[in-house]
Design an enzyme around this catalytic site. Structure first.
Site, PDB file in Angstrom:
ATOM      1  N   GLU A 129       0.824  -1.202   0.000  1.00 27.85           N
ATOM      2  CA  GLU A 129       0.000   0.000   0.000  1.00 27.85           C
ATOM      3  C   GLU A 129       0.861   1.257   0.000  1.00 27.85           C
ATOM      4  OE1 GLU A 129      -2.595  -1.349  -1.046  1.00 27.85           O
ATOM      5  OE2 GLU A 129      -4.083  -0.455   0.294  1.00 27.85           O
ATOM      6  N   THR A 182      -4.953   7.821  -5.299  1.00 28.58           N
ATOM      7  CA  THR A 182      -5.138   7.917  -3.848  1.00 28.58           C
ATOM      8  C   THR A 182      -4.292   9.059  -3.283  1.00 28.58           C
ATOM      9  OG1 THR A 182      -5.479   5.546  -3.772  1.00 28.58           O
ATOM     10  CG2 THR A 182      -5.037   6.614  -1.687  1.00 28.58           C
TER      11      THR A 182
END
Lengths: 308, 308
Positions: A129, A182
């Site tokens: 991530e 993101t």
């Protein structure tokens, strides 16, 4: 012990309206597939990557980076080959990177005889991530590993709670074909919030958790409200307000932004309702002329799983 | 139907560390007593008030004001007399005003044949809270009416959720003999908080609710953290940090400020642990030379109740 397994890697909805950075839920019929194979050769090699244009180099691929984190914690002398079959589009907001990193480490753990706990697998996956978004967030990888709804109670120390998931809960997700990174969608957030909005938010988190345990679908619906992130991020998503109000009118319990968007999710009681919500969402984007993908899925209860 | 009842009105701990303005819990062996009597005379008369120096005039007394709110919603042609026997000190931070206002309206509702729901009783009681503190907060009156742990999911519309309460949960409360007015202790709070602290707070609210439903005492303890209010308000409470660390060392699951203080509460698993925590708390104030009241109580599961 097997030397190769094929796994399903679920898409995930992070935040779930009120639970920014802490709540997430896994989907059952939307996700990637991966094949993981033990090799005598050390290290990790990504031998195949279909469905998306993503880097094959181990250090540039989230599955590679998460897998290397796991490898570094073992004394296993060999390595792994990875094949990735992407169905989740990168940047869609339903945990594309999380699916790849969790699928890799979960399958490796199986092939090594399960030396690691689910919490440790989440920690390895968070390295993936970090590569994808610059932040080691856990709200997608936790539900992908644990299944169902998960709460990241704390990041330091990392504390993941698997929350009861009512059986009739279905998700509808529509993905308008625009990309929001993101990292970009985090930049527009303010670093402070009003105490009054904070109180509303933790009231709703409490209500949602209570609703999940008591399987009170109406309470779940009342709690699916976001006073903090949605008002800011929704401006990046075409026709968000229309899609949301159409979903609620069609019978959704609640509707909000999936992760950092642009996908919009709704939760419904039962598959029929979730399908009605899908129709309502599609009608909006058909009218506006925005291309989209749409998914209806039961909530996945077990996370990454072996297939075939 | 009876014309008179005597009720126990429980003390309550609001906020419960992570749940500022939304969480509360009722105590079982700390509280006031009240006698409520139907009269043919209209209106509400407070005929007796023992234990505290508080106004007898109906419009200046929280029980009177809450009772008048209930009366205004009925077509009952008579009135009520109220006797109040206070054990809870005003300004102690364990819901003194909430005990009086909830006791009054709960008993009146019984005597009238229960025309009102618990939610409506909370709304009447909030008028008493407004008189006491200037704010219609519900985090003390909700647990006093519903019993156990309660969550105020939303104030507008008012939505109160009764949360499962594990049977072995005990509270220890120490009240240093200094007075902090709720209105003053609200003034020192900041109107904005960092998003990062907000995330920690709603993670802990979620964890606490999950811990209460699953009766996971360790999770309850890990979740009893307050990153927002405690750092500010604790400076008003003498030796707060010492009392807290001594409580945790003595085995408390968690420890924090009760409501707006100055009382400090701890939750423990089992009565023996709660007593050990009481001893540890007392030792600190004995050393520092601060007079105090101390209470050990099981969590009350039913709220206001008839006695004798």
């Amino acid at each position: 012990m097997k030397n190769e397994i094929r796994v399903f890697c679920p898409a995930t909805i992070a935040n779930v309206s009120c639970g920014f950075d802490v709540l997430g839920v896994a989907l059952d019929s939307v996700g990637d597939e991966m094949v993981i194979r033990k090799t005598t050769k050390k290290g990790i090699t990504i031998t195949k990557l279909e469905g998306q244009d993503l880097p094959l180099e181990t250090h540039k691929n989230v599955a590679g980076v998460a897998g290397l984190a796991l490898l570094a914690a073992t004394d296993y002398s060999g390595g792994f080959e990875i094949e990735i079959y992407k169905n989740i589009k990168a940047g869609s907001g339903i945990g594309s990177s999380a699916a790849s990193s969790t699928g890799a480490v979960w399958a490796m753990n199986q092939l090594l005889g399960k030396p690691f706990s689910n919490l440790e697998l989440v920690q390895f996956s968070m390295k993936g991530e970090e590569l994808a978004s610059g932040v080691q967030h856990a709200d997608n990888v936790a539900p992908a590993i644990f299944g169902g709804f998960t709460l990241v109670r704390s990041y330091n120390p990392l504390d993941i709670i698997k929350i009861n998931t009512p059986k009739e809960l279905y998700a509808t997700v529509i993905h308008p074909q625009i990309e929001i990174k993101t990292s970009d969608s985090r930049k527009i957030l303010k670093t402070t919030i009003s105490l009054a909005d904070g109180i509303k938010q933790w009231g709703n988190v409490g209500g949602l958790i209570a609703g999940l345990y008591t399987e009170d679908y109406d309470l779940i619906g009342r709690s699916l409200q976001d006073y903090i992130i949605e008002p800011i991020r929704s401006i990046l998503i075409p026709a968000f307000d229309n899609v949301k109000s159409a979903s609620l009118e069609a019978g959704a319990l609640g509707c909000g932004i999936s992760g950092s968007g642009p996908s919009i999710f709704a939760l419904s009681k039962g598959k029929e309702n979730a399908k009605k919500v899908a129709n309502a969402m599609q009608d909006i984007y058909n009218k506006v002329g925005i291309p989209y993908d749409i998914h209806v899925s039961r909530v996945n209860l077990e996370g990454v799983k072996v297939i075939k």
